[in-house]
Design a protein around this motif. Structure first.
Motif, PDB file in Angstrom:
ATOM      1  N   ALA A  13       0.825  -1.193   0.282  1.00  0.00           N
ATOM      2  CA  ALA A  13      -0.122   0.125  -0.260  1.00  0.00           C
ATOM      3  C   ALA A  13       0.798   1.227   0.025  1.00  0.00           C
ATOM      4  O   ALA A  13       2.047   1.265   0.693  1.00  0.00           O
ATOM      5  N   SER A  15       0.275   3.631   2.417  1.00  0.00           N
ATOM      6  CA  SER A  15       1.014   4.810   3.357  1.00  0.00           C
ATOM      7  C   SER A  15       0.413   3.728   4.159  1.00  0.00           C
ATOM      8  O   SER A  15       0.336   2.120   4.365  1.00  0.00           O
ATOM      9  N   GLN A  17      -0.691   4.008   6.708  1.00  0.00           N
ATOM     10  CA  GLN A  17      -2.545   3.508   7.530  1.00  0.00           C
ATOM     11  C   GLN A  17      -3.014   2.813   6.991  1.00  0.00           C
ATOM     12  O   GLN A  17      -3.536   1.912   6.871  1.00  0.00           O
ATOM     13  N   LYS A  18      -2.975   2.382   5.342  1.00  0.00           N
ATOM     14  CA  LYS A  18      -3.002   1.833   4.756  1.00  0.00           C
ATOM     15  C   LYS A  18      -3.060   0.312   4.903  1.00  0.00           C
ATOM     16  O   LYS A  18      -3.252  -0.922   4.526  1.00  0.00           O
ATOM     17  N   CYS A  19      -1.576   0.107   5.273  1.00  0.00           N
ATOM     18  CA  CYS A  19      -0.628  -1.429   5.223  1.00  0.00           C
ATOM     19  C   CYS A  19      -1.564  -1.889   7.185  1.00  0.00           C
ATOM     20  O   CYS A  19      -1.785  -2.804   6.780  1.00  0.00           O
ATOM     21  N   LEU A  21      -4.457  -1.349   7.828  1.00  0.00           N
ATOM     22  CA  LEU A  21      -5.737  -1.842   7.283  1.00  0.00           C
ATOM     23  C   LEU A  21      -5.754  -2.495   6.954  1.00  0.00           C
ATOM     24  O   LEU A  21      -6.260  -4.628   7.231  1.00  0.00           O
ATOM     25  N   ASN A  32       4.880  -0.876   2.180  1.00  0.00           N
ATOM     26  CA  ASN A  32       4.384   0.522   2.101  1.00  0.00           C
ATOM     27  C   ASN A  32       5.332   1.160   0.885  1.00  0.00           C
ATOM     28  O   ASN A  32       6.527   0.970   1.365  1.00  0.00           O
ATOM     29  N   GLU A 138     -15.210   3.767   6.292  1.00  0.00           N
ATOM     30  CA  GLU A 138     -13.883   5.441   6.707  1.00  0.00           C
ATOM     31  C   GLU A 138     -13.834   6.898   6.006  1.00  0.00           C
ATOM     32  O   GLU A 138     -13.670   7.483   7.394  1.00  0.00           O
ATOM     33  N   ARG A 156      -6.089  10.211  -3.971  1.00  0.00           N
ATOM     34  CA  ARG A 156      -6.148   8.095  -3.463  1.00  0.00           C
ATOM     35  C   ARG A 156      -5.765   8.902  -1.756  1.00  0.00           C
ATOM     36  O   ARG A 156      -4.868   8.143  -1.200  1.00  0.00           O
ATOM     37  N   VAL A 159      -9.264   6.411   2.869  1.00  0.00           N
ATOM     38  CA  VAL A 159      -8.932   4.439   2.917  1.00  0.00           C
ATOM     39  C   VAL A 159      -9.400   3.645   3.313  1.00  0.00           C
ATOM     40  O   VAL A 159     -11.010   4.487   3.698  1.00  0.00           O
TER      41      VAL A 159
END
Length: 166
Positions: A13, A15, A17-19, A21, A32, A138, A156, A159
């Motif tokens: 991902a 970011s 934050q996305k990792c 998730l 990342n 989210e 993008r 999230v």
């Protein structure tokens, strides 16, 4: 879903934050790709073997790394272009990297008949009801914020899922 269905999932991902998730959703590893060479990390995780399948929704920014993450005879499913279109790939390039396969599915091919669409919807909702898939909203946008919602999607910066409130 992934941890229960067998395969060990390695997520990438753009970011942290996305990792996070992805890990919460069941991925064994999350990388990342903006901070780390994810193909090299995938090779490290797999003991140099690579993976059998890569699902790439990002496109331009991750395409080459996705190819480099594959084991011989691996399959790259390129289904999105969030960062731009994936570049053309000479067939010899696929041969040199281990007899790789690449496909570009489209949603509308899968939704070609009402019966196929209904079967996929039934499967999805059964998995949601069973708790195998968790849907997280989210971002929430009021109807008068629709332009901001589109800007956030295009940048993008979202999230998970977003919800438009009317």
């Amino acid at each position: 879903m992934g941890a229960r269905s067998g395969p060990r999932l390695i997520a990438t991902a753009g970011s942290d934050q996305k990792c996070a998730l992805a890990l919460e959703a069941g991925a064994a590893h999350a990388i990342n790709y903006r901070r780390e060479d994810f193909a090299a990390r995938v090779r490290e995780i797999t003991g140099g073997q690579g993976v059998k399948v890569v699902y790439d929704s990002v496109g331009l920014d991750t395409f080459e790394g996705s190819l480099n993450s594959l084991a011989p005879f691996g399959l790259l499913v390129s289904f999105g272009n969030a960062s731009g279109f994936a570049p053309p790939v000479p067939l010899g390039h696929l041969a040199a990297k281990g007899s790789l396969y690449v496909t570009r599915p489209t949603l509308f091919t899968h939704l070609a008949t009402r019966e196929a669409t209904q079967a996929m919807a039934d499967d999805l909702f059964a998995r949601v009801l069973a708790g195998d898939i968790k849907i997280r909203a989210e971002q929430r946008y009021a109807l008068n914020q629709i332009q901001q919602a589109h800007r956030d999607l295009e940048a993008r910066s979202t999230v998970g899922s977003g919800v438009l409130l009317v």
